[in-house]
Design a protein around this motif. Structure first.
Motif: not given
Length: 216
Positions: A14-16, A19-25
């Motif tokens: 679930l970290m994937v 982390l994708a949300c983090s990069l997008a944000a």
């Protein structure tokens, strides 16, 4: 470093998406910070020319070549100038249409940022639940004596929650900040636009009256 990678690894699959949300944000925040700069939305040169026109009570054609019409406010001004000799209703309608498009562009990606702010804690919570399920599976199979296996499940539960909140909090803060920023910019654009419309309507009225006076 290795510590961060170990934490990510401990968080499980679930970290994937987190982390994708983090990069997008991060990408969206940087993009909107650049896009919503006052100098880009309401260029000083354009505002100064509009103020001068209002003070003089007339549009000066010599300023046309230097007008920064590519900016959001510039597009609204261009619509006003293009329809300056049309009827009052058509002038206002065209300017308002372009204004709506401009505001829509200012709000671009804001919904995505708001969605990330909302979904990140839920992903973290899901990670917590799956981590705790693993803990209880270990307890059910082996009792509570195997502390190392228990700690892996607990770490996954805590890491995903922390990661989800770490993404959500700045996303929500910037989401609210951008909303406020757009509101301020829109109010300023509306003020400049209304002054321009009043000026163009007065010019058109004066030109029409002069034309009537010339006619026998």
């Amino acid at each position: 470093g290795g510590g961060v990678f170990d934490l990510i690894k401990a968080g499980g699959w679930l970290m994937v998406p987190i982390l994708a949300c983090s990069l997008a944000a991060a990408t969206l925040i940087v993009e909107r910070l650049l896009a919503l700069r006052r100098a880009r939305v309401l260029p000083e040169q354009l505002v100064a020319i509009l103020r001068r026109w209002v003070d003089l009570g007339a549009v000066h054609l010599t300023d046309m070549d230097v007008l920064p019409l590519g900016s959001p406010l510039g597009r609204i001004v261009a619509a006003g100038l293009a329809n300056r000799y049309r009827s009052r209703d058509i002038l206002r309608e065209r300017v308002e249409d372009v204004g709506r498009h401009v505001v829509h562009e200012l709000e671009r990606f804001l919904n995505a940022l708001g969605t990330i702010a909302a979904i990140s804690p839920l992903l973290g919570l899901l990670g917590t639940v799956t981590g705790m399920i693993k803990v209880f599976e270990v307890v059910a199979a082996q009792g509570n004596s195997n502390f190392s296996l228990l700690s892996i499940g607990i770490a996954e539960a805590l890491v995903t929650t922390a990661a989800g909140l770490t993404v959500a909090i700045p996303s929500l803060l910037f989401y609210r900040y951008f909303q406020r920023r757009i509101d301020e910019l829109v109010v300023d654009m509306e003020q400049e636009t209304l002054e321009l419309i009043d000026l163009l309507e007065a010019e058109t009225f004066a030109a029409t009256r002069a034309e009537k006076e010339r006619q026998p």
